[in-house]
Design a protein around this motif. Structure first.
Motif, PDB file in Angstrom:
ATOM      1  N   ARG A 112       0.838  -1.202   0.000  1.00 28.21           N
ATOM      2  CA  ARG A 112       0.000   0.000   0.000  1.00 28.21           C
ATOM      3  C   ARG A 112       0.871   1.250   0.000  1.00 28.21           C
ATOM      4  O   ARG A 112       0.530   2.242  -0.641  1.00 28.21           O
ATOM      5  N   ILE A 113       1.983   1.172   0.708  1.00 32.75           N
ATOM      6  CA  ILE A 113       2.896   2.330   0.744  1.00 32.75           C
ATOM      7  C   ILE A 113       3.487   2.542  -0.651  1.00 32.75           C
ATOM      8  O   ILE A 113       3.552   3.657  -1.160  1.00 32.75           O
ATOM      9  N   LEU A 114       3.901   1.421  -1.269  1.00 30.44           N
ATOM     10  CA  LEU A 114       4.463   1.509  -2.624  1.00 30.44           C
ATOM     11  C   LEU A 114       3.433   2.068  -3.598  1.00 30.44           C
ATOM     12  O   LEU A 114       3.744   2.925  -4.440  1.00 30.44           O
ATOM     13  N   ALA A 115       2.191   1.586  -3.458  1.00 31.72           N
ATOM     14  CA  ALA A 115       1.121   2.067  -4.346  1.00 31.72           C
ATOM     15  C   ALA A 115       0.879   3.555  -4.147  1.00 31.72           C
ATOM     16  O   ALA A 115       0.611   4.284  -5.110  1.00 31.72           O
ATOM     17  N   TYR A 116       1.015   4.008  -2.896  1.00 35.05           N
ATOM     18  CA  TYR A 116       0.826   5.430  -2.580  1.00 35.05           C
ATOM     19  C   TYR A 116       1.880   6.278  -3.297  1.00 35.05           C
ATOM     20  O   TYR A 116       1.565   7.273  -3.946  1.00 35.05           O
ATOM     21  N   PHE A 117       3.145   5.825  -3.191  1.00 34.13           N
ATOM     22  CA  PHE A 117       4.225   6.586  -3.847  1.00 34.13           C
ATOM     23  C   PHE A 117       4.110   6.495  -5.377  1.00 34.13           C
ATOM     24  O   PHE A 117       4.425   7.448  -6.083  1.00 34.13           O
ATOM     25  N   GLU A 118       3.647   5.334  -5.855  1.00 34.53           N
ATOM     26  CA  GLU A 118       3.448   5.163  -7.291  1.00 34.53           C
ATOM     27  C   GLU A 118       2.397   6.162  -7.788  1.00 34.53           C
ATOM     28  O   GLU A 118       2.556   6.792  -8.834  1.00 34.53           O
ATOM     29  N   SER A 119       1.354   6.326  -6.988  1.00 31.70           N
ATOM     30  CA  SER A 119       0.281   7.245  -7.350  1.00 31.70           C
ATOM     31  C   SER A 119       0.788   8.688  -7.387  1.00 31.70           C
ATOM     32  O   SER A 119       0.434   9.458  -8.290  1.00 31.70           O
ATOM     33  N   ILE A 120       1.643   9.037  -6.415  1.00 33.94           N
ATOM     34  CA  ILE A 120       2.224  10.397  -6.401  1.00 33.94           C
ATOM     35  C   ILE A 120       3.072  10.596  -7.660  1.00 33.94           C
ATOM     36  O   ILE A 120       2.998  11.634  -8.322  1.00 33.94           O
ATOM     37  N   GLY A 121       3.861   9.568  -7.994  1.00 31.84           N
ATOM     38  CA  GLY A 121       4.691   9.640  -9.198  1.00 31.84           C
ATOM     39  C   GLY A 121       3.855   9.849 -10.451  1.00 31.84           C
ATOM     40  O   GLY A 121       4.175  10.697 -11.295  1.00 31.84           O
ATOM     41  N   HIS A 122       2.749   9.104 -10.537  1.00 30.42           N
ATOM     42  CA  HIS A 122       1.855   9.246 -11.699  1.00 30.42           C
ATOM     43  C   HIS A 122       1.260  10.648 -11.764  1.00 30.42           C
ATOM     44  O   HIS A 122       1.114  11.219 -12.848  1.00 30.42           O
ATOM     45  N   ALA A 123       0.903  11.173 -10.583  1.00 29.05           N
ATOM     46  CA  ALA A 123       0.308  12.516 -10.547  1.00 29.05           C
ATOM     47  C   ALA A 123       1.313  13.562 -11.038  1.00 29.05           C
ATOM     48  O   ALA A 123       0.950  14.470 -11.795  1.00 29.05           O
ATOM     49  N   VAL A 124       2.568  13.397 -10.636  1.00 30.04           N
ATOM     50  CA  VAL A 124       3.602  14.352 -11.071  1.00 30.04           C
ATOM     51  C   VAL A 124       3.790  14.267 -12.589  1.00 30.04           C
ATOM     52  O   VAL A 124       3.838  15.289 -13.282  1.00 30.04           O
ATOM     53  N   ILE A 125       3.844  13.031 -13.099  1.00 36.12           N
ATOM     54  CA  ILE A 125       4.002  12.841 -14.554  1.00 36.12           C
ATOM     55  C   ILE A 125       2.802  13.449 -15.295  1.00 36.12           C
ATOM     56  O   ILE A 125       2.954  14.111 -16.320  1.00 36.12           O
ATOM     57  N   LEU A 126       1.617  13.246 -14.721  1.00 33.97           N
ATOM     58  CA  LEU A 126       0.404  13.792 -15.338  1.00 33.97           C
ATOM     59  C   LEU A 126       0.477  15.322 -15.412  1.00 33.97           C
ATOM     60  O   LEU A 126       0.134  15.926 -16.437  1.00 33.97           O
ATOM     61  N   ALA A 127       0.940  15.925 -14.317  1.00 39.59           N
ATOM     62  CA  ALA A 127       1.049  17.399 -14.287  1.00 39.59           C
ATOM     63  C   ALA A 127       2.068  17.875 -15.327  1.00 39.59           C
ATOM     64  O   ALA A 127       1.808  18.833 -16.065  1.00 39.59           O
ATOM     65  N   VAL A 128       3.203  17.185 -15.400  1.00 45.13           N
ATOM     66  CA  VAL A 128       4.254  17.582 -16.357  1.00 45.13           C
ATOM     67  C   VAL A 128       3.728  17.455 -17.791  1.00 45.13           C
ATOM     68  O   VAL A 128       3.885  18.365 -18.609  1.00 45.13           O
ATOM     69  N   ARG A 129       3.073  16.319 -18.079  1.00 50.79           N
ATOM     70  CA  ARG A 129       2.540  16.105 -19.433  1.00 50.79           C
ATOM     71  C   ARG A 129       1.469  17.132 -19.773  1.00 50.79           C
ATOM     72  O   ARG A 129       1.370  17.579 -20.910  1.00 50.79           O
ATOM     73  N   SER A 130       0.653  17.451 -18.774  1.00 49.46           N
ATOM     74  CA  SER A 130      -0.422  18.420 -19.023  1.00 49.46           C
ATOM     75  C   SER A 130       0.165  19.779 -19.363  1.00 49.46           C
ATOM     76  O   SER A 130      -0.249  20.422 -20.337  1.00 49.46           O
ATOM     77  N   PHE A 131       1.141  20.208 -18.574  1.00 52.21           N
ATOM     78  CA  PHE A 131       1.711  21.533 -18.824  1.00 52.21           C
ATOM     79  C   PHE A 131       2.620  21.555 -20.051  1.00 52.21           C
ATOM     80  O   PHE A 131       2.908  22.627 -20.579  1.00 52.21           O
ATOM     81  N   ALA A 132       3.026  20.361 -20.497  1.00 55.29           N
ATOM     82  CA  ALA A 132       3.765  20.311 -21.768  1.00 55.29           C
ATOM     83  C   ALA A 132       2.850  20.716 -22.918  1.00 55.29           C
ATOM     84  O   ALA A 132       3.307  21.128 -23.983  1.00 55.29           O
ATOM     85  N   SER A 133       1.530  20.573 -22.709  1.00 52.80           N
ATOM     86  CA  SER A 133       0.546  20.959 -23.744  1.00 52.80           C
ATOM     87  C   SER A 133       0.158  22.429 -23.629  1.00 52.80           C
ATOM     88  O   SER A 133      -0.749  22.874 -24.334  1.00 52.80           O
TER      89      SER A 133
END
Lengths: 272, 250
Positions: free
Chosen positions: B3-24
Motif C-alpha cells: 500500500r505504501i508503494l502504491a501510494y508513492f506510485e500514485s504520487i509519481g503518476h500525478a507528477v508525470i500527469l502534471a508535467v505532461r499536461s503543462f507540456a501541452s
C-alpha cells in the motif's frame, strides 16, 4: 444501402503515404499472473483485410490493443511499417482508427462533435469541410438524423455505426475493428461488411477485424487467423480455413446444436 | 508495504500527469472554451455553497471569540481574529474542501467513467493526448477560480463575523469597531499568504481528482471507489500541505 455510396477521397498528402503493413513478432501478454497471449507471430500485408477469429476469452481484443499501441506486450513487439504503434508520432503518421466494441463515444459530446473531434483537434481541414466530412460519414452509415443527439440517446447498434463513422472521418490508413457487427441486425452487418471491403478498394487502408461473425470473416477477409486460448491455430485464406481438416477449427466455424446433449438432460432432470 | 508503494506510485503518476499536461500549454488558446466551461462549473456554481459556509464559519468564529474574549476584556480584537483566521487559514482551507467534495469528486467520476468505458483509449488512438483535452483545462480553470472563490469566501466570512458582533448583545462590538480592528492588523502579505495556499490546494485537489480518475480500471464499482479515494486523498493532502505551507510562510 450500397457501398458504392462511399465517395470520400483521401486528402492529397494522405495519397502520398506509404501503405501500412503490420508485423507482430513473438508477442506474449499476461495480466496478474494469467497469461493471455502466447508467442504470437503475424505479418499483415499493406491494404489487407485481416480477420482475427476465436472463441470468447481467446485473447482477440487483447491482441488488438497491442496492435493499436494501447498496451505494451510483455515480450515481443508490434511494428507498423517498422514503427512502434505506442509512439504518438506513429499514430499521427498513419492516422490509426480503432472502432471499439461498445463504441467508446464521448458521452458529453453530440454525435456531430464526436465525429468532428479528430479533424478539429488536428486542424486537418477548414470547419466547412469538417462539416461536409462528418455529414457524409453519417450518410454512409444511414444515421445522418442523429447528428445532434447525445450517445446516451442512441441504441447499441446506432452507437456502433457512429463509432464506424468516426473512424471514416479520420480517413485512416489502418482501421482496427473490435467486433464491428455485434449488436447489429443482419442488414446493417452486411452494410458494415461492404464498407470494410469498399475502404480497402478505394483507399490504401489496412483493416484488422476482430469478430465472431463467421459470415463477415469469411466473406470480406483476405486472410483469417484463428486464435484459441491465446495461441494462433491457423492463419490462412477464407477458402483454406473453410476447407480445413482441423477438427477444432471446423467445430468453431460450424457449431452443431445438439439438443440431446447430456448436459441438457441433466438440466431437465433437475427441473423435474 | 504494498500500500505504501502504491501510494508513492500514485504520487509519481500525478507528477508525470502534471508535467505532461503543462507540456501541452502551448495549445492553451485551443482549450480556452473548455477551460471557461470548467471554470463556470467549478467556480460560478460553487459560489452559493462557498458563500453560505463562509458566512457561518465567520459567524461561529466571532461567536466563539466573543464568548472567550468577553472574559478577558479583549472584545475589540474580535475583528482581528476573524479577519486573520479567515484570510490566512479558514478561507483557503474551506474553499479547497468544498472544491474536493463538489468538483473533485465529479471530475474523478467523469474521468473514471471515460477510462472504464474506453473513451480515454479512443482519444489515445486518435492521437489526442488526454492530458491536453481532459486535464490541462481543469488545472488551468482551478488556478483561475481559486483566488476568486477564496477572496469571496474570506470577505463573506468577515461579514458573518460582523453580523454576529452587531446582533449579539453580550458581544456588542459595533461594525465600525469590528472593521477598524480587522483592518488594523490585516496586510496585503497576509491576504497573499491565503491566496498562495488556495492556489496550491486547488491545484493539488484537481491533480488528485484527474489522476485518480484516469488510473481507474474495472467497472462501476471501481468508479465509486475512485471517487471516495479521490476525496479522501484530497482532504488528507489539504491538511498536510496546510501545515507545511503555514510553516514556510511564517
Amino acid at each position: 444501402m450500397s457501398a458504392a455510396k462511399l465517395k470520400t477521397k483521401p486528402s492529397a498528402e494522405r495519397q502520398d503515404r506509404s501503405p501500412v503493413g503490420i508485423e507482430v513478432s513473438s508477442l506474449s501478454k499476461g495480466y496478474d499472473h494469467q497469461q493471455v497471449l502466447f508467442d504470437i507471430n503475424l505479418a499483415i500485408k499493406p491494404g489487407e483485410i485481416f480477420t482475427i477469429m476465436g472463441p470468447s476469452g481467446s485473447g482477440k481484443s487483447v491482441l488488438l490493443r497491442q496492435i493499436a499501441g494501447l498496451e505494451s506486450p510483455d515480450t515481443g513487439k508490434v511494428r507498423i511499417n517498422g514503427l512502434d504503434p505506442a509512439e504518438p508520432a506513429t499514430r499521427d503518421r498513419f492516422a490509426l482508427a480503432l472502432v471499439f466494441q461498445a463504441g467508446a463515444l464521448f458521452n458529453s459530446l453530440t454525435v456531430y462533435d464526436n465525429l468532428a473531434l479528430y479533424p478539429m483537434e488536428h486542424h486537418i481541414c477548414p470547419k466547412s469541410e469538417i462539416r461536409d466530412r462528418v455529414m457524409h460519414a453519417l450518410q454512409i452509415l444511414s444515421i445522418e438524423n442523429t447528428f445532434n443527439k447525445l450517445p446516451a440517446e442512441l441504441s447499441g447498434g446506432m452507437k456502433k455505426r457512429v463509432a464506424i463513422a468516426r473512424a471514416l472521418v479520420m480517413e485512416p490508413q489502418l482501421i482496427l475493428y473490435d467486433e464491428p457487427t455485434s449488436e447489429l441486425d443482419p442488414v446493417m452487418s452486411a452494410t458494415i461488411a461492404e464498407i470494410i471491403a469498399t475502404l480497402k478498394e478505394q483507399f490504401t487502408v489496412t483493416s484488422i477485424v476482430v469478430s465472431h461473425d463467421r459470415d463477415l470473416a469469411l466473406t470480406v477477409s483476405d486472410r483469417v487467423a484463428i486464435l484459441r486460448q491465446g495461441r494462433l491455430l491457423a492463419v490462412d485464406t477464407p477458402a483454406a480455413i473453410r476447407s480445413t481438416s482441423d477438427p477444432v477449427i471446423r467445430d468453431f466455424l460450424n457449431p452443431q446444436i445438439d439438443l440431446r446433449n447430456p448436459r441438457f438432460k441433466q438440466l431437465e432432470a433437475s427441473n423435474e | 508495504m504494498n500500500r505504501i508503494l502504491a501510494y508513492f506510485e500514485s504520487i509519481g503518476h500525478a507528477v508525470i500527469l502534471a508535467v505532461r499536461s503543462f507540456a501541452s500549454l502551448p495549445s492553451a488558446p485551443r482549450i480556452l472554451k473548455r477551460t471557461a466551461e470548467h471554470g463556470y462549473y467549478g467556480g460560478y456554481t460553487s459560489l452559493p455553497i462557498v458563500s453560505i459556509l463562509s458566512f457561518f464559519i465567520g459567524a461561529v468564529l466571532a461567536l466563539q471569540a466573543g464568548i472567550s474574549m468577553r472574559d478577558f476584556g479583549a472584545k475589540q480584537f474580535i475583528g482581528t481574529l476573524v479577519g486573520e483566521s479567515m484570510a490566512r487559514e479558514l478561507g483557503p482551507v474551506m474553499v479547497a474542501i468544498i472544491l474536493a467534495g463538489r468538483v473533485g469528486s465529479s471530475v474523478t467520476a467523469e474521468l473514471a467513467s471515460m477510462k472504464v468505458y474506453s473513451e480515454v483509449d479512443a482519444l489515445v488512438t486518435m492521437n489526442i493526448p488526454p492530458e491536453r483535452l481532459l486535464v490541462l483545462p481543469r488545472l488551468l480553470s482551478v488556478l483561475l477560480l481559486m483566488p476568486v472563490l477564496t477572496i469571496m469566501g474570506v470577505v463573506i466570512g468577515w461579514l458573518g463575523g460582523m453580523v454576529v458582533c452587531q446582533t449579539h448583545s453580550f458581544i456588542g462590538v459595533p461594525p465600525e469597531a469590528y472593521w477598524a480592528s480587522l483592518k488594523q492588523f490585516m496586510t496585503t502579505t497576509k491576504m497573499l499568504d491565503g491566496l498562495i495556499k488556495a492556489e496550491i490546494f486547488g491545484f493539488v485537489v484537481m491533480l488528485i481528482a484527474c489522476n485518480t480518475g484516469l488510473r481507474t480500471r474495472g467497472g462501476p464499482r471501481e468508479i465509486g471507489l475512485a471517487v471516495t479515494k479521490s476525496v479522501v486523498s484530497s482532504l488528507v493532502a489539504i491538511l498536510i500541505l496546510d501545515y507545511f505551507i503555514t510553516q514556510m510562510l511564517a
